[in-house]
Design a protein around this motif. Structure first.
Motif, PDB file in Angstrom:
ATOM      1  N   PRO A 381      23.960 -74.224   6.626  1.00 24.26           N
ATOM      2  CA  PRO A 381      23.524 -75.077   4.690  1.00 24.26           C
ATOM      3  C   PRO A 381      23.135 -76.666   4.855  1.00 24.26           C
ATOM      4  O   PRO A 381      23.759 -77.118   6.380  1.00 24.26           O
ATOM      5  CB  PRO A 381      25.124 -74.625   3.845  1.00 24.26           C
ATOM      6  CG  PRO A 381      25.979 -74.873   4.985  1.00 24.26           C
ATOM      7  CD  PRO A 381      25.110 -74.392   6.486  1.00 24.26           C
ATOM      8  N   SER A 382      23.032 -77.566   4.494  1.00 23.78           N
ATOM      9  CA  SER A 382      23.028 -78.994   4.394  1.00 23.78           C
ATOM     10  C   SER A 382      24.346 -79.539   4.984  1.00 23.78           C
ATOM     11  O   SER A 382      24.626 -80.640   5.675  1.00 23.78           O
ATOM     12  CB  SER A 382      23.667 -79.625   3.153  1.00 23.78           C
ATOM     13  OG  SER A 382      22.911 -81.046   3.069  1.00 23.78           O
ATOM     14  N   HIS A 383      25.760 -78.745   4.912  1.00 23.94           N
ATOM     15  CA  HIS A 383      26.996 -79.386   5.230  1.00 23.94           C
ATOM     16  C   HIS A 383      27.311 -79.649   6.477  1.00 23.94           C
ATOM     17  O   HIS A 383      27.727 -78.371   7.310  1.00 23.94           O
ATOM     18  CB  HIS A 383      27.914 -78.479   4.790  1.00 23.94           C
ATOM     19  CG  HIS A 383      28.234 -78.557   3.215  1.00 23.94           C
ATOM     20  ND1 HIS A 383      27.361 -78.185   2.197  1.00 23.94           N
ATOM     21  CD2 HIS A 383      29.085 -78.802   1.848  1.00 23.94           C
ATOM     22  CE1 HIS A 383      27.226 -78.143   1.322  1.00 23.94           C
ATOM     23  NE2 HIS A 383      28.627 -78.817   1.125  1.00 23.94           N
ATOM     24  N   HIS A 416      24.927 -82.117  16.675  1.00 19.19           N
ATOM     25  CA  HIS A 416      25.777 -82.870  16.202  1.00 19.19           C
ATOM     26  C   HIS A 416      24.765 -84.584  16.336  1.00 19.19           C
ATOM     27  O   HIS A 416      24.617 -84.763  16.942  1.00 19.19           O
ATOM     28  CB  HIS A 416      27.227 -83.413  16.941  1.00 19.19           C
ATOM     29  CG  HIS A 416      27.777 -81.655  17.653  1.00 19.19           C
ATOM     30  ND1 HIS A 416      28.534 -81.541  16.836  1.00 19.19           N
ATOM     31  CD2 HIS A 416      27.971 -82.128  18.751  1.00 19.19           C
ATOM     32  CE1 HIS A 416      29.461 -80.135  17.825  1.00 19.19           C
ATOM     33  NE2 HIS A 416      28.792 -80.422  18.275  1.00 19.19           N
ATOM     34  N   GLY A 417      24.902 -85.049  14.435  1.00 20.96           N
ATOM     35  CA  GLY A 417      25.213 -86.374  14.804  1.00 20.96           C
ATOM     36  C   GLY A 417      26.058 -86.814  14.994  1.00 20.96           C
ATOM     37  O   GLY A 417      27.204 -86.774  15.005  1.00 20.96           O
ATOM     38  N   ASP A 418      26.219 -88.215  15.598  1.00 19.32           N
ATOM     39  CA  ASP A 418      26.801 -88.930  15.269  1.00 19.32           C
ATOM     40  C   ASP A 418      27.659 -89.454  14.593  1.00 19.32           C
ATOM     41  O   ASP A 418      28.941 -89.609  14.897  1.00 19.32           O
ATOM     42  CB  ASP A 418      26.302 -90.400  15.912  1.00 19.32           C
ATOM     43  CG  ASP A 418      25.586 -91.401  14.924  1.00 19.32           C
ATOM     44  OD1 ASP A 418      24.264 -90.089  14.827  1.00 19.32           O
ATOM     45  OD2 ASP A 418      25.708 -92.434  14.555  1.00 19.32           O
ATOM     46  N   ALA A 419      27.009 -89.396  13.516  1.00 24.40           N
ATOM     47  CA  ALA A 419      28.043 -89.262  11.579  1.00 24.40           C
ATOM     48  C   ALA A 419      29.431 -88.714  11.817  1.00 24.40           C
ATOM     49  O   ALA A 419      29.929 -89.073  11.260  1.00 24.40           O
ATOM     50  CB  ALA A 419      27.790 -90.707  11.073  1.00 24.40           C
ATOM     51  N   ALA A 420      27.329 -87.408  11.555  1.00 23.92           N
ATOM     52  CA  ALA A 420      28.811 -86.321  11.271  1.00 23.92           C
ATOM     53  C   ALA A 420      29.782 -85.849  12.300  1.00 23.92           C
ATOM     54  O   ALA A 420      31.410 -85.446  11.718  1.00 23.92           O
ATOM     55  CB  ALA A 420      28.016 -85.268  11.353  1.00 23.92           C
ATOM     56  N   PHE A 421      29.714 -86.006  13.906  1.00 21.93           N
ATOM     57  CA  PHE A 421      30.440 -85.653  14.999  1.00 21.93           C
ATOM     58  C   PHE A 421      31.682 -85.829  14.367  1.00 21.93           C
ATOM     59  O   PHE A 421      33.046 -85.560  14.540  1.00 21.93           O
ATOM     60  CB  PHE A 421      30.031 -86.286  15.597  1.00 21.93           C
ATOM     61  CG  PHE A 421      30.731 -85.460  17.440  1.00 21.93           C
ATOM     62  CD1 PHE A 421      30.979 -83.820  17.149  1.00 21.93           C
ATOM     63  CD2 PHE A 421      31.304 -85.966  18.540  1.00 21.93           C
ATOM     64  CE1 PHE A 421      31.234 -82.869  17.812  1.00 21.93           C
ATOM     65  CE2 PHE A 421      31.717 -85.181  19.695  1.00 21.93           C
ATOM     66  CZ  PHE A 421      31.227 -83.393  19.431  1.00 21.93           C
ATOM     67  N   ASN A 450      23.215 -88.852  19.268  1.00 19.31           N
ATOM     68  CA  ASN A 450      23.918 -90.669  18.433  1.00 19.31           C
ATOM     69  C   ASN A 450      22.960 -91.049  18.056  1.00 19.31           C
ATOM     70  O   ASN A 450      22.256 -92.724  19.061  1.00 19.31           O
ATOM     71  CB  ASN A 450      24.506 -90.325  19.574  1.00 19.31           C
ATOM     72  CG  ASN A 450      25.500 -92.301  19.378  1.00 19.31           C
ATOM     73  OD1 ASN A 450      25.095 -92.762  18.301  1.00 19.31           O
ATOM     74  ND2 ASN A 450      26.103 -92.156  20.321  1.00 19.31           N
ATOM     75  N   ASN A 451      22.413 -91.940  16.634  1.00 16.72           N
ATOM     76  CA  ASN A 451      20.961 -92.666  16.839  1.00 16.72           C
ATOM     77  C   ASN A 451      22.261 -93.466  16.029  1.00 16.72           C
ATOM     78  O   ASN A 451      21.089 -95.005  16.016  1.00 16.72           O
ATOM     79  CB  ASN A 451      20.005 -92.143  15.346  1.00 16.72           C
ATOM     80  CG  ASN A 451      20.880 -91.543  14.646  1.00 16.72           C
ATOM     81  OD1 ASN A 451      21.842 -91.605  14.220  1.00 16.72           O
ATOM     82  ND2 ASN A 451      20.380 -90.459  13.998  1.00 16.72           N
ATOM     83  N   GLN A 452      22.907 -94.045  16.012  1.00 17.02           N
ATOM     84  CA  GLN A 452      23.903 -94.496  15.830  1.00 17.02           C
ATOM     85  C   GLN A 452      23.760 -95.529  14.687  1.00 17.02           C
ATOM     86  O   GLN A 452      24.024 -96.333  14.100  1.00 17.02           O
ATOM     87  CB  GLN A 452      23.611 -96.009  16.896  1.00 17.02           C
ATOM     88  CG  GLN A 452      23.507 -95.946  17.907  1.00 17.02           C
ATOM     89  CD  GLN A 452      23.449 -97.133  18.664  1.00 17.02           C
ATOM     90  OE1 GLN A 452      23.270 -98.041  19.305  1.00 17.02           O
ATOM     91  NE2 GLN A 452      22.165 -97.380  19.564  1.00 17.02           N
ATOM     92  N   GLY A 519      13.047 -93.787   8.736  1.00 17.85           N
ATOM     93  CA  GLY A 519      14.578 -93.906   7.677  1.00 17.85           C
ATOM     94  C   GLY A 519      15.768 -92.725   8.253  1.00 17.85           C
ATOM     95  O   GLY A 519      14.621 -91.710   9.108  1.00 17.85           O
ATOM     96  N   HIS A 520      16.115 -92.366   7.722  1.00 19.19           N
ATOM     97  CA  HIS A 520      17.266 -91.099   7.478  1.00 19.19           C
ATOM     98  C   HIS A 520      15.957 -89.755   7.486  1.00 19.19           C
ATOM     99  O   HIS A 520      16.206 -89.086   8.217  1.00 19.19           O
ATOM    100  CB  HIS A 520      18.231 -91.257   6.178  1.00 19.19           C
ATOM    101  CG  HIS A 520      18.839 -89.533   6.431  1.00 19.19           C
ATOM    102  ND1 HIS A 520      19.654 -89.136   7.484  1.00 19.19           N
ATOM    103  CD2 HIS A 520      18.776 -88.908   5.388  1.00 19.19           C
ATOM    104  CE1 HIS A 520      20.167 -87.799   7.142  1.00 19.19           C
ATOM    105  NE2 HIS A 520      19.787 -87.383   5.599  1.00 19.19           N
ATOM    106  N   ASN A 521      15.020 -90.525   6.545  1.00 19.30           N
ATOM    107  CA  ASN A 521      14.026 -88.569   6.793  1.00 19.30           C
ATOM    108  C   ASN A 521      12.683 -89.575   6.259  1.00 19.30           C
ATOM    109  O   ASN A 521      12.651 -91.431   6.209  1.00 19.30           O
ATOM    110  CB  ASN A 521      14.076 -87.796   4.573  1.00 19.30           C
ATOM    111  CG  ASN A 521      14.491 -88.544   4.034  1.00 19.30           C
ATOM    112  OD1 ASN A 521      13.283 -89.348   4.199  1.00 19.30           O
ATOM    113  ND2 ASN A 521      15.052 -88.357   3.093  1.00 19.30           N
TER     114      ASN A 521
END
Ligand code: TPP
Length: 1073
Positions: A381-383, A416-421, A450-452, A519-521
């Motif tokens: 899911p998006s989560h 993982h994404g950096d913020a989510a990790f 890790n796109n910071q 951007g994010h998307n």
């Protein structure tokens, strides 16, 4: 390494025979082999020290270094002898002593074996500078290993860190790394040669190097494009392994062929995103631009691991770059991906999901290693990060069923994404499963994109830890930070990660430090929030350009060759795009991540196997379950447990079972049939309520255990029962993943108390409730949720039955067609089963039914607490033997049922309250006038049986009684459904399949039963009708009344007296005529 060991190690660098007092004499010159010579037999000659006095020795030594006179003369003599090359056992000259040496003394030479020679005794002073310089060089090397990453040139944007890529070797190292070691040794010492300690590999085959060269090599290893975090690892072997992998000169060498392959992969990665950007410019795709290296990185991990024996990769990943991974890593057909952009209708069952959440499964040849591999990306899911434990469970299951006990064949990879990790707690919870015996997957390779930035938030605002990867330190996982714009460095890190996992079977993290070009998307404007960052990004050349320029300048490829690779891939993309345009529909079945080949074949989709079993089987299992281990005389059982076993045996004699035995017979009989059973959760081995006792512990011998259900039959399936970590989110996710692998297994997660499941809500909402609908992925996972108002306070009472019912997918206003297969058709159409059994026999049947069904559905089971020992909550063997089955409703069977016309009230209830109601009814003498029916299966709602009961008591007032508060429990679920059951003609609806527009899951899986529909390209209009409706047309104007606790914000009172008063009121409300 502790200080004493460090000292002995330091001393052990000394060379026998060196002239005392010669400047740096024992820092250089000795060969590595001499320095590392093992302690000699002469150790015993110096019996005045032991291991525990090493600190003392160290203190003496340190004091002696600063002032030889500050220590006793005997120490002074000893150290002088030692540093001047006395051989082991010969450095010590005994001082006049009043006492005998202690028996446990160990000579210093055992700590510093190469030190001493009696001939070398001298009074010449040791230069402090020599010592300090030596210590400083050691410290510098260690400092680079420990802190080099802090100044590594990791960031392609150069925003965050002190970039050292241009550092000249003679320039003093960064203070961040070496701290004050350069206060002792300076630029003037750069040309001096120093002997290299064993703790470094920078020398390669050389044992001494000029300081200048030592520093240069350390900077190359630790401060360029790779930052290695590993010195927190508690294993010297593992630390040395990593040092060797990064420090060895030339270790990052790549052949021209490897470089060309890397370029080709990078070209595809870049080309894919560029193509989508061109063709679908206004569509969200969460592109990988800025981290295109992810694709070659994953492929490198796969290549390397495949060459090391891995055959199957189970992967979980977030949105970023997912389409690219699907295409370029998994080789998902490009047409399937392009079709997802085209806004086509679906051609099969399911509500589907957005394209960047879909899973996939492929088997293909790995061309680099020429081996067949399996790749699965688990739908999510998006989560963010929620899929992590699911991936681990699925991986573990694959390993388990393949007998891969060390994880050599199946590997989990998590992206993982950096913020989510750093932000999501599930990451931590999942890490804590990584080393648990029944949950380990023997090492996961984590890759962080890790796109910071996380959406619009930069790291300064999104985490408190220095790195986004710090969470991985809790399990001693090495962390390899790497500049994503240095493709070759990334490849090296990937190889090391794969080797690490292969060697140590432990987690490892690759942190791809990159940027996000858009951007994010693709529709977001990043300049709103990160103007400076994006100004910089706009000036950056894409990685593909940088790398192809590099290879051209190195002469590895020509510009024309690089272009040719790009053009070739562009052509492939264009052709697939054209083919996708021809498609008219998308199919959810193309995106299944866990296909169960063979499971559905040859089965009638609407026929379940019987669940009743032969009495001999019941007796055998019950006897085993009630017995001590076969070697009982050697196995000391707790006396209380022996009493429990005795009581069980008494029940066997009476042909009855209680709750624990009902469960055990269900498990045991499935095990006998070859069905693996896995029960996991907090304290499940004993059972929270001390009722289960599946593992008996020897009272005198540690780790000596007996698991009776694992020893029922010689050829039975394995039984796994495992206490889990104290996590609901991760463990439930893990068991879900486990259940996805093998449909012929009963996988069960039990909550300590039912309400604790809400910390795993995301797994329940996003995966279990909706998984089949979104991803046409079935699971037979069982959730055991202790539930019931026992006066134990707000947090141990309610498993929040209402939430599960609210997420149930049956329409309260639609009465499905009554037919002979009504019950199973309902089960097949619903998203999950919610039940609350009141008898052990019904528990036995419903657990067995999970496997007897020709499909898989999650089962949410409210389980009792006081009923575990309630004298009436027992079942006779007769209720489990052949011919018996799960009772969705247990109708009134007492006096009221004999004279239904005289019954004034029919109470429906579910769970434990039944026993309270019947006891109170008896006490009130109302057994003739009040009937009580138990709803054991709440969802799907047993319309047919409820209606039957209502019809049987035409004069009875209808009451629903529950112990939960009115705004909780099953009331809001059952109320409209009872109304629908009574007023059939208003709600009459053809069977669900008839009204469905698209192909149902069973049509897809059972095409031979639906001859008009082909499994692949069936038109919705051609979908065959199912059985004719036999729904009776009748109307009953009665309405059901509620009898129970009033509404409340809290699930239960914390006051025992209030609890009892509430119960009394409830019973009065339900029973007063
Ligand atoms: C649990 C959860 N909370 C919030 C979101 C909304 N969200 C989607 S992407 C995103 C940013 C993620 O940043 P990062 O992990 O760094 O990955 P990136 O998108 O930068 O690749 C957020 C907050 C989500 N999907 N899941």
């Amino acid at each position: 390494m502790n200080r004493a060991r460090a000292m002995s190690y330091l001393l052990s660098r000394a060379s026998p025979g060196m002239p005392l007092g010669a400047s740096r004499a024992w820092l250089i010159g000795a060969t590595r082999s001499k320095a590392s010579a093992p302690p000699s037999a002469a150790l015993a000659a110096e019996p005045f020290l032991n291991g525990s006095s090493s600190n003392y020795v160290e203190e003496m030594y340190t004091a002696w270094l600063s002032d030889p006179k500050s220590v006793h003369q005997s120490w002074d003599t000893f150290f002088r002898n030692a540093v001047s090359g006395a051989r082991p056992g010969e450095a010590y000259t005994a001082p006049p002593s009043l006492a005998e040496p202690q028996a446990n003394h160990v000579p210093l030479t055992s700590l510093a074996p190469a030190l001493a020679s009696p001939q070398m005794v001298s009074d010449a002073p040791i230069s402090d500078k020599v010592i300090d310089d030596h210590l400083a060089v050691q410290g510098i090397i260690r400092a680079y290993q420990a802190r080099g990453h802090l100044v590594a040139a990791l960031d392609p944007l150069g925003i965050d860190r002190e970039a050292l890529s241009e550092r000249h070797p003679t320039t003093l190292p960064s203070k961040t790394v070496v701290r004050n070691y350069f206060d002792y040794i300076g630029e003037s010492d750069m040309e001096r040669s120093f002997k290299l300690p064993l703790s470094t590999f920078v020398g390669g085959s050389e044992t001494t190097l000029p300081l200048k060269e030592i520093i240069k090599r350390l900077e190359d290893a630790y401060c360029r494009s790779i930052g290695v975090e590993f010195m927190f690892i508690n294993s010297l072997e593992q630390c040395n392994w990593i040092r060797q992998k990064f420090e060895t000169p030339g270790i990052m060498y790549m052949s021209a062929q490897e470089k060309r392959l890397l370029l080709a992969r990078l070209t595809r990665s870049h080309g894919f995103e560029a193509f989508l950007a061109r063709k679908f410019s206004s569509e969200k795709r969460f592109g990988l631009e800025g981290c295109e290296i992810l694709i070659p990185a994953m492929k490198q991990v796969i290549d390397r691991s495949t060459s090391l024996g891995v055959e199957s990769f189970v992967m979980g990943m977030p949105h970023r770059g997912r389409l690219n991974v699907l295409s370029n890593v998994c080789r998902k057909p490009l047409e399937h991906i392009f079709c997802q952009f085209a806004g086509l209708d679906t051609g099969d069952e399911g509500s589907g999901d957005v394209k960047y959440h879909l899973g996939t499964y492929v088997e293909r040849l790995n061309r680099v290693t020429n081996k067949n591999i399996r790749l699965a990306i688990v739908a999510n899911p998006s989560h963010l990060e929620a899929v992590n434990p699911v991936v681990q469970g699925k991986t573990r299951a694959e390993q388990f069923y393949h007998g891969d006990s060390e994880g050599n064949k199946v590997l989990s990879v998590l992206l993982h994404g950096d913020a989510a990790f750093s932000g999501q707690g599930i990451v931590y919870e999942t890490f804590h499963l990584s080393e648990l015996p029944q949950y380990t997957t023997h090492g996961t390779i984590h890759v962080v994109v890790n796109n910071q930035i996380g959406f619009t938030t930069d790291p300064r605002m999104s985490r408190s830890s220095p790195y986004c990867t710090d969470v991985a330190r809790v399990v001693n996982a090495p962390i390899f930070h790497v500049n994503a714009d240095d493709p070759e460095a990334v490849m090296h890190v990937c190889n090391v990660a794969a080797d690490w996992r292969h060697t140590f079977h432990k987690d490892v993290v690759i942190d791809l430090v990159c940027y996000r070009r858009n951007g994010h998307n693709e529709i977001d404007e990043p300049m709103f929030t990160q103007p400076l960052m994006y100004n910089r990004i706009r000036k950056l050349k894409p990685c593909i350009d940088l790398y192809s320029d590099k290879l051209v300048s190195e002469g590895v490829v020509t510009k024309e060759e690089a272009k040719e690779v790009r053009d070739k891939y562009e052509k492939i993309l264009e052709e697939a795009f054209a083919a996708a345009k021809m498609e008219t529909r998308v199919f959810n079945k193309h995106w299944i991540d866990s296909p169960w080949s063979g499971f559905f074949e040859g089965k009638d989709p609407l026929r379940a196997s019987p669940t009743g079993i032969h009495e001999d089987t019941i007796t055998h299992i019950c006897r085993r379950f009630s017995s001590a281990p076969p070697n009982a005389s050697d196995f000391v059982i707790h006396r209380g447990l022996q009493r429990i076993l005795n009581a069980r045996m008494e029940m066997v004699k009476e042909r009855t079972i209680d709750w624990a035995m009902g469960e055990a017979v269900a498990f045991g009989s499935l095990l006998k049939e070859g069905i693996h059973v896995r029960l996991s959760g907090q304290d499940v081995e004993r059972g929270t309520f001390s009722h289960r006792h599946h593992i008996l512990h020897h009272q005198k011998v540690d780790k000596s255990q007996y698991n009776a259900l694992a020893h029922l039959y010689p050829d039975q399936a394995p039984y796994t029962v495992c206490n889990s970590s104290l996590s609901e989110y991760a463990v439930l996710g893990f068991e879900l993943g486990f259940s996805m692998t093998n449909p012929n297994a009963l996988v069960i997660w039990e909550a300590q108390f039912g309400d604790f499941h809400n910390t795993a809500q995301c797994i329940i909402d996003q995966f279990i409730a909706s998984g089949q609908s979104k991803w046409i992925r079935q699971t037979g996972l069982v959730l055991l949720l202790p539930h019931g108002m026992e006066g134990m306070g707000p947090e141990h009472s309610s498993a929040r039955l209402e939430r599960f019912l609210q997420m149930t997918s049956d329409d309260p206003d639609i009465l499905p067609a009554f037919s002979s297969d009504f019950a199973i058709r309902q089960l097949s159409d619903i998203n999950w089963i919610v039940a609350s059994c009141s008898t052990p026999a019904n528990l036995f049947h419903i657990l067995r039914r999970q496997i007897a069904l020709p499909f898989r559905k999650p089962l949410i089971l409210m389980t009792p607490k006081s009923l575990l020992r309630h004298p009436e909550a027992k079942s006779p063997f007769d209720d489990m033997v052949e011919g018996t089955e799960f009772q969705r409703v247990i109708p009134e069977a007492g006096p009221a049922s004999k004279n239904p016309a005289g019954v004034k009230r029919l109470i429906f209830c579910s769970g434990k309250v039944y026993y309270d109601l019947t006891a109170a009814r008896k006490e009130a003498g109302l057994e003739e006038s009040i009937a009580i029916s138990r709803m054991e299966q709440i969802a799907p709602f047993p319309y047919d049986l409820v209606k039957q009961e209502c019809d049987k008591y035409p004069e009875a007032e209808l009451v629903w009684s529950q112990e939960e508060h009115k705004n909780m429990g099953a009331w809001s679920y059952i109320q409209p459904r009872i109304a629908t059951a009574l007023n059939c003609e208003k709600h009459l609806i053809p069977s669900a399949s008839e009204s469905q527009e698209s192909q149902s899951w069973y049509e897809y899986w059972f095409p031979w039963l639906f001859p008009t529909s082909s499994p692949s390209e069936v038109s919705p209009s051609e979908a065959p009708a199912t059985t004719q409706s036999e729904t009776p047309v009748a109307s009953d104007t009665r309405v059901v009344r509620y009898a129970g606790r009033p509404v409340s914000a809290s699930p239960a009172t914390g006051n025992k007296k209030t609890h009892l008063r509430e119960l009394k009121n409830l019973l009065e409300d339900a029973l007063a005529l």
